[in-house]
Each structure stands twice: as structure tokens, then as C-alpha cells.
Design an enzyme around this catalytic site. Sequence first.
Site, PDB file in Angstrom:
ATOM      1  N   GLU A   1       0.839  -1.194   0.000  1.00  0.00           N
ATOM      2  CA  GLU A   1       0.000   0.000   0.000  1.00  0.00           C
ATOM      3  C   GLU A   1       0.875   1.245   0.000  1.00  0.00           C
ATOM      4  O   GLU A   1       2.098   1.169   0.195  1.00  0.00           O
ATOM      5  CB  GLU A   1      -0.943   0.021   1.198  1.00  0.00           C
ATOM      6  CG  GLU A   1      -0.267   0.160   2.533  1.00  0.00           C
ATOM      7  CD  GLU A   1      -1.258   0.127   3.694  1.00  0.00           C
ATOM      8  OE1 GLU A   1      -2.385  -0.355   3.500  1.00  0.00           O
ATOM      9  OE2 GLU A   1      -0.890   0.588   4.794  1.00  0.00           O
TER      10      GLU A   1
ATOM     11  N   HIS B   1      -4.442   3.278   7.714  1.00  0.00           N
ATOM     12  CA  HIS B   1      -3.333   2.779   8.534  1.00  0.00           C
ATOM     13  C   HIS B   1      -2.378   3.896   8.911  1.00  0.00           C
ATOM     14  O   HIS B   1      -2.237   4.887   8.177  1.00  0.00           O
ATOM     15  CB  HIS B   1      -2.551   1.695   7.779  1.00  0.00           C
ATOM     16  CG  HIS B   1      -3.350   0.452   7.549  1.00  0.00           C
ATOM     17  ND1 HIS B   1      -3.111  -0.401   6.502  1.00  0.00           N
ATOM     18  CD2 HIS B   1      -4.389  -0.074   8.230  1.00  0.00           C
ATOM     19  CE1 HIS B   1      -3.966  -1.419   6.547  1.00  0.00           C
ATOM     20  NE2 HIS B   1      -4.755  -1.237   7.587  1.00  0.00           N
TER      21      HIS B   1
ATOM     22  N   LEU C   1       7.984  -2.649  -8.929  1.00  0.00           N
ATOM     23  CA  LEU C   1       7.744  -4.090  -8.881  1.00  0.00           C
ATOM     24  C   LEU C   1       7.630  -4.670 -10.279  1.00  0.00           C
ATOM     25  O   LEU C   1       8.173  -5.749 -10.577  1.00  0.00           O
ATOM     26  CB  LEU C   1       6.466  -4.366  -8.071  1.00  0.00           C
ATOM     27  CG  LEU C   1       6.589  -4.231  -6.554  1.00  0.00           C
ATOM     28  CD1 LEU C   1       5.207  -4.101  -5.907  1.00  0.00           C
ATOM     29  CD2 LEU C   1       7.337  -5.424  -5.963  1.00  0.00           C
TER      30      LEU C   1
ATOM     31  N   ALA D   1      11.019  -4.837 -11.838  1.00  0.00           N
ATOM     32  CA  ALA D   1      11.875  -5.866 -11.245  1.00  0.00           C
ATOM     33  C   ALA D   1      11.547  -7.263 -11.749  1.00  0.00           C
ATOM     34  O   ALA D   1      12.359  -8.188 -11.617  1.00  0.00           O
ATOM     35  CB  ALA D   1      11.753  -5.827  -9.720  1.00  0.00           C
ATOM     36  N   GLY D   2      10.344  -7.430 -12.323  1.00  0.00           N
ATOM     37  CA  GLY D   2       9.971  -8.742 -12.831  1.00  0.00           C
ATOM     38  C   GLY D   2       8.744  -9.341 -12.181  1.00  0.00           C
ATOM     39  O   GLY D   2       8.357 -10.469 -12.513  1.00  0.00           O
TER      40      GLY D   2
ATOM     41  N   VAL E   1       2.393  -7.375 -12.231  1.00  0.00           N
ATOM     42  CA  VAL E   1       1.602  -6.291 -11.657  1.00  0.00           C
ATOM     43  C   VAL E   1       0.490  -5.934 -12.639  1.00  0.00           C
ATOM     44  O   VAL E   1       0.778  -5.558 -13.797  1.00  0.00           O
ATOM     45  CB  VAL E   1       2.475  -5.046 -11.376  1.00  0.00           C
ATOM     46  CG1 VAL E   1       1.633  -3.940 -10.754  1.00  0.00           C
ATOM     47  CG2 VAL E   1       3.640  -5.404 -10.458  1.00  0.00           C
ATOM     48  N   PRO E   2      -0.779  -6.075 -12.260  1.00  0.00           N
ATOM     49  CA  PRO E   2      -1.877  -5.754 -13.185  1.00  0.00           C
ATOM     50  C   PRO E   2      -1.990  -4.247 -13.404  1.00  0.00           C
ATOM     51  O   PRO E   2      -1.382  -3.458 -12.695  1.00  0.00           O
ATOM     52  CB  PRO E   2      -3.102  -6.308 -12.463  1.00  0.00           C
ATOM     53  CG  PRO E   2      -2.753  -6.230 -11.012  1.00  0.00           C
ATOM     54  CD  PRO E   2      -1.265  -6.509 -10.941  1.00  0.00           C
TER      55      PRO E   2
ATOM     56  N   SER F   1      -4.719  -2.579 -12.941  1.00  0.00           N
ATOM     57  CA  SER F   1      -5.548  -2.110 -11.827  1.00  0.00           C
ATOM     58  C   SER F   1      -5.868  -3.304 -10.945  1.00  0.00           C
ATOM     59  O   SER F   1      -5.723  -4.461 -11.368  1.00  0.00           O
ATOM     60  CB  SER F   1      -6.838  -1.452 -12.329  1.00  0.00           C
ATOM     61  OG  SER F   1      -7.707  -2.433 -12.871  1.00  0.00           O
TER      62      SER F   1
END
Length: 533
Positions: free
Chosen positions: A149, A191, A210, A213-214, A217-218, A220
Site C-alpha cells: 500500500e 493505517h 515491482l 523488477a519482474g 503487476v496488473p 488495476s
Amino acid sequence: NFASFRSAYSSTMEALQHSSQLRSIAIIAEGIPEQQTRLLDREAKRAGIVIIGPATVGGIKPGAFRIGNTGGLIDNIISAKLYRPGSVAYCSRSGGMSNELNNIISKHTDGVNQGVAIGGDRYPGSNFIDHILRFNDDPAVKILVLLGEVGGVEEYKVCEAIKSGRITKPVVAWCIGTCASLFSFDVQFGHAGALANSASETADAKNKALRAAGAYVPKSFDKFGDLLGAIYRKMVDAKIIEPKPEPPVPKVPMDFNWAKTLGLVRKPAAFVSSICDDRGEELLYAGMPISEVFKEQLGLGGVIGLLWFKRRLPLYATTFIEMVLMITADHGPAVSGAHNTIVCARAGKDLISSLVSGLLTIGPRFGGALDEAARMFSDAVDRGDDAKTFVKNMRNSNKLIMGIGHKIKSLTNPDMRVTLVKEFAKKHFPATETLDFALEVEQITTQKKASLILNVDGCIACCFVDLLRNCGAFTREEADESLANGCLNGLFVLGRSVGFIGHFLDQKRLKQGLYRHPWDDISYQTDLPSPEA
């Protein structure tokens, strides 16, 4: 650890002292001060214990156990197939979103292998990389899921591990909070740690890192499940994952309130006990094995400390308790309690019946004044009253001062029991402010009448207040609560029971017959009224 944020720190620090028996501790509470959290983290690392949380719902190992409330109610556990392990392990900051992950993973793959919510505080006890690496090294885990997050930089450690080849399994990741970029000001999400303090801490920046880096990741979060499902099916086709036959849904006991709603009931505990446990190989008094009680030579006073107060009291305190029991054990056959016991014994009643008949006479006029005396004198000390003002206020209120006055003893005929108690307290107690105040009151009351002395009940009561408040085993609130619960009268009842039993056995030994009170000791007032009346 389900303790509140007020006590979570102290209870966790206490648990860390038993590091040889623990591998991890989950702290559920939110709002623990950050300084305390960092101290907990440091102590846990020293002890080699993994901290999950604070501010976590816990974690889950399907088919084995769960920590905290992870997975929700039984119907959600069944629908998310958390009753058997799958091939996907996840690590999330958010507890609520971890339950959403359970649902997503169960719909798009063969289910969760294990999952942890590390908590939303700024300084969690363990981080993403700690759990992701553990998942990566588990042969049963085939896919890693990371749900980060906005705020913090812990996700970048995962990026580095992917780049370096330390993480060898596919990582499906997403960082929540991308909407923060739509605001013209910094947004604090729910939080404590969900606030971007720099560009690198934004959700968008971490998602890009991310992806670079490989990690998978979608575009959305809406597409998260579809992407996860595609990777899973690809690994199934490659026979990296071999789905297992679905086992039958187990029957698990439900929460009482939920089961009651559905018509299924799990019996709750009838009552709770925290002072004694006889279920194991050895009897425990407040957690202390009975063999240790004798090994440490705690004596009766020490046992009372464990069972009445759940405390290991100092030696002078346990000695004082035993001293009180000895002093209050008996005061002759003429007092009401002993008299009742003797009459019952001579009427042929058994020991228990005779003892109870004597105990039932204990009250404000006989023996039961200890609690009230303790309250009166301690309240006066707490208010800052001087002795003269206290006596005057009691007189104006038409109230007796409990613990003052005696039928026989006086200034010229002092009670040796009072002398013994006073001398012991003065010699061994750290402070005697309540006793000192009572003695000042005695100086005033005896000016009116020599028998208005501080009696043994009042002396014991004041000394016991000073003992509980100053021995170091109790907080002020705990000491006052113990007094309010009636422990002082409990001491009198326990001590005097020794004497009452003695009188019962004495009458039986002497083979005394049925008691009948002599006529000449009764004032009969039975004259008939005159006709005019």
C-alpha cells in the site's frame, strides 16, 4: 496477543522472556506507541522471535491453524476453501484486504497455502521481505502474492530480491492507494503507515518498481484475480502445479452466537477460573506447581498470596498474613461465634453445621468490621483528613468508627494482640501511613473514654491497607480493589474457623450434653397486660 494497546507492550515483553518456547507472536492491537513498537521489534530480534503486527488480524495456514480473526466466520472459511492448503502464499499489510485475497485466490487458483497480514503500523514487527522469502523457500508454495500500500519503502526490498535472483517463484503484486495521486495534497489512509512522505512511497511508484523488477503487476486491482488465474493455469499446464482432488468440507465447530443463529450450538464455558489448574500432571497455584510451593517453603501465607491475590508476596507479607491468622484464631468461648458453635456441637450437630452457625454471626458487630475499618481509615488518609477532623465528622454523621473500641480492653488494660501487630508492621513494612493515622485517632477517642482504643480488628485492617499499598506487588488500584472485594474479612473468617473447629472438637472430646441456657441469666418480661391496657 489480544491485549489492548494499553497492555499489549507489557504482555508481549513478558512473553518474550520465554523465547525458548515461542517462535512467533501476533499482536492484534492498534494504536501501540511507535516507540514501544520499536522496542518490541528490537527485543524480538534479539530473542529470535517473529513478530506479526501490531495492528494485524493475524495469519492463516489452511488445514492447520489460524492466528487471530484471519479468514472471518466459518462460512467464509468454507467458501474461501481455507480448510485445506493450496499453492499460493500471500503477504498483505491490510487485514481486511487479506480476507479479500483469500476470496480472490480461492476463485482463481487451487487456494491459499498460507497468508499473513503484517499490519498497518509504521513499524511492523516483520516486513514483506521476511515472509516472502520464507514462502519462496517453501516447496509447497508455487506462487507468491504481495499486497502492499501507499507509504513506506518495504516493497523495494522485494524488488531487489527479485532482481538478484533470491526470489525464484512468480510474484503477483499490487500496491493499494493509487488514487492518492488524484489529490493535490497528501492523503493519510486508514493505517498509520499509509502516507507517502516522498515520491518513492507512492503506490504508483512502487507498482512501477515491482513491474520493472519482474513481478506480475496488473493495470488495476480489478484485474488482479485475472492475472493471478492466468499465471496459475500456465503453471498447471507446465505441470509445476498439480491440483489435488478436492477433499470433503470438514465440519468445524462454529462461534456460539453464529451457531445459535443457524441452530447449531457449541457450549460455552460455564465459568472462568484463573487461580488454580488441576488438569496437568501437577496441581498449579496461580501457575506455580505445588512441588515448587513446598520447595520454596511459601507456607500458608504464600499460598494465600497465590490463590487470593495471584501474587508471589515478599516474606514479611506472608509472615504477617500467618500472624493475622494466628491472632484471629480464637478469642474465647464467650464471643458470639464460638458460643453458637458450642451450642450446635452440644446439640449433636456435625462439624460443618456447627462451624457454619458460628461463621454466620460474623458481621459489623462481631469480626466483620475489618473491611469497613480499612475503608474508613484509608479514605480519610486519601482525603488528607487530620485525626481531629475525622473524629468530628464521624460524630456529626452519627456513625461509629469501625475498629475503635473494645468491651474489655482499654488504655490501662491493653490488648497484647494489637501490640504484636503494631510492632511487626512498624519493624517490617515500608510505610505505615494508615496505621499512623489510626493511632492518632485513638489518642483523640481515648480522651473521651479509655476503652475507645484501636482494637485488633482496626489495627489489622490499617496494617493490611499499608501492606497491600506498599509491598510492591500491587498497583494502588489493585490494592484498593482487593480490599473492596473483602479479603480482610476473608482473613478473619479463615483464622476464626480454626478456633471454631477447636471449640467443636473440645465439646465432643468433653462429651458435653445438650446446652440449655440457665433461667437466672434471662430477664423474663411476660406479665400479662392489665384489663385497662
